[in-house]
Motif scaffolding. Sequence first.
Motif, short mmCIF file in Angstrom:
data_model
loop_
_atom_site.label_atom_id
_atom_site.label_comp_id
_atom_site.label_asym_id
_atom_site.label_seq_id
_atom_site.Cartn_x
_atom_site.Cartn_y
_atom_site.Cartn_z
N ARG A 98 88.30 85.85 -55.62
CA ARG A 98 88.82 85.29 -56.88
C ARG A 98 90.14 84.54 -56.70
NH1 ARG A 98 86.41 87.94 -61.74
NH2 ARG A 98 84.80 89.31 -60.93
N ARG A 99 90.30 83.96 -55.52
CA ARG A 99 91.48 83.16 -55.21
C ARG A 99 91.03 81.91 -54.46
NH1 ARG A 99 95.68 85.47 -56.69
NH2 ARG A 99 97.29 84.72 -55.31
N PRO A 100 90.33 81.00 -55.17
CA PRO A 100 89.83 79.79 -54.52
C PRO A 100 90.93 79.11 -53.71
CG PRO A 100 89.16 79.85 -56.82
CD PRO A 100 90.12 80.97 -56.62
N PHE A 101 90.62 78.71 -52.50
CA PHE A 101 91.65 78.18 -51.61
C PHE A 101 92.34 76.95 -52.19
CE2 PHE A 101 88.30 75.35 -49.96
CZ PHE A 101 88.99 74.18 -49.72
N THR A 102 91.69 76.21 -53.07
CA THR A 102 92.33 75.03 -53.65
C THR A 102 93.37 75.38 -54.70
OG1 THR A 102 90.58 74.81 -55.32
CG2 THR A 102 90.30 73.57 -53.25
N LEU A 103 93.36 76.61 -55.19
CA LEU A 103 94.29 77.03 -56.23
C LEU A 103 95.74 76.92 -55.78
CD1 LEU A 103 93.95 78.14 -59.11
CD2 LEU A 103 93.99 80.43 -58.15
N GLY A 104 96.06 77.47 -54.62
CA GLY A 104 97.42 77.40 -54.11
C GLY A 104 97.86 75.98 -53.83
N ILE A 105 96.93 75.16 -53.32
CA ILE A 105 97.24 73.76 -53.04
C ILE A 105 97.51 73.02 -54.35
CG2 ILE A 105 96.36 71.61 -52.06
CD1 ILE A 105 94.62 73.42 -50.18
N ALA A 106 96.67 73.27 -55.36
CA ALA A 106 96.83 72.61 -56.66
C ALA A 106 98.15 72.98 -57.33
CB ALA A 106 95.66 72.95 -57.57
N LYS A 107 98.62 74.19 -57.10
CA LYS A 107 99.88 74.62 -57.70
C LYS A 107 101.07 73.82 -57.19
CE LYS A 107 98.61 79.36 -58.84
NZ LYS A 107 98.85 80.79 -58.55
N THR A 108 100.93 73.21 -56.02
CA THR A 108 102.05 72.42 -55.49
C THR A 108 102.22 71.10 -56.23
OG1 THR A 108 100.73 71.30 -53.76
CG2 THR A 108 101.76 73.42 -53.18
N THR A 109 101.21 70.67 -56.99
CA THR A 109 101.30 69.38 -57.71
C THR A 109 101.06 69.52 -59.22
OG1 THR A 109 98.97 68.92 -57.26
CG2 THR A 109 100.59 68.05 -55.68
N THR A 110 100.89 70.74 -59.70
CA THR A 110 100.59 70.98 -61.11
C THR A 110 101.73 71.76 -61.74
OG1 THR A 110 98.24 71.09 -60.55
CG2 THR A 110 98.89 72.00 -62.68
N PRO A 111 102.16 71.37 -62.94
CA PRO A 111 103.24 72.11 -63.62
C PRO A 111 102.87 73.59 -63.79
CG PRO A 111 102.75 70.06 -64.78
CD PRO A 111 101.70 70.23 -63.72
N GLN A 112 103.86 74.45 -63.60
CA GLN A 112 103.64 75.89 -63.61
C GLN A 112 103.05 76.40 -64.92
OE1 GLN A 112 107.03 78.14 -62.33
NE2 GLN A 112 105.94 80.07 -62.37
#
Length: 186
Positions: A98-112
């Motif tokens: 339940r922690r898709p690998f793209t999630l952490g990457i997307a957080k680097t460019t998406t507002p919190q």
Amino acid sequence: MNYLKSFLPWIVFAIVSTQADWRWSGLVGLVLAGGLLAVARREGRGWDCLVIELSALGFFTVLTVFSLSNPDSPLREYVGASSDVWLAITAWGSIALRRPFTLGIAKTTTPQHLWQRPAFRRTNLVITAVWASSLTVAGVAGSLLLGYAPHATIALIALKILAFVVPVVFTIRYVTHVRARAQKAA
């Protein structure tokens, strides 16, 4: 396009493995993966956006140790397909946890403030599933192709390229679609 940097050791490995002995291609991948991981950590990137880098470090460590200790192993012919399978397992595993690998990457460019929204998580689940599916198809098809037509180099290269291009294009288009839909709803 932040995620492409994560795949750099895999891309370079795919190129080097067609030109050099598998021992050296594994070692090149290992050095790149270790260097990329060290730089990312020095830049302050969290572990959650380094799943692919950690997976690369694991794969290339195993590959390097195995290839140096068994240089004539018949598995050397399947190293390209095995890298796709390893990445597919990484992607499917991140979904299972339940922690898709793209999630952490997307957080680097998406507002919190968007991180906890169901749409953000769903978008990354879909994107990760597309990556996982593409890599699974490439790994299985590559293994079959190597088993039945080991000299079909052009087909193997095309398969490897498609395994990355299809999910990259999907990711770009899907994110654009999701953002447009969100703007329309706002």
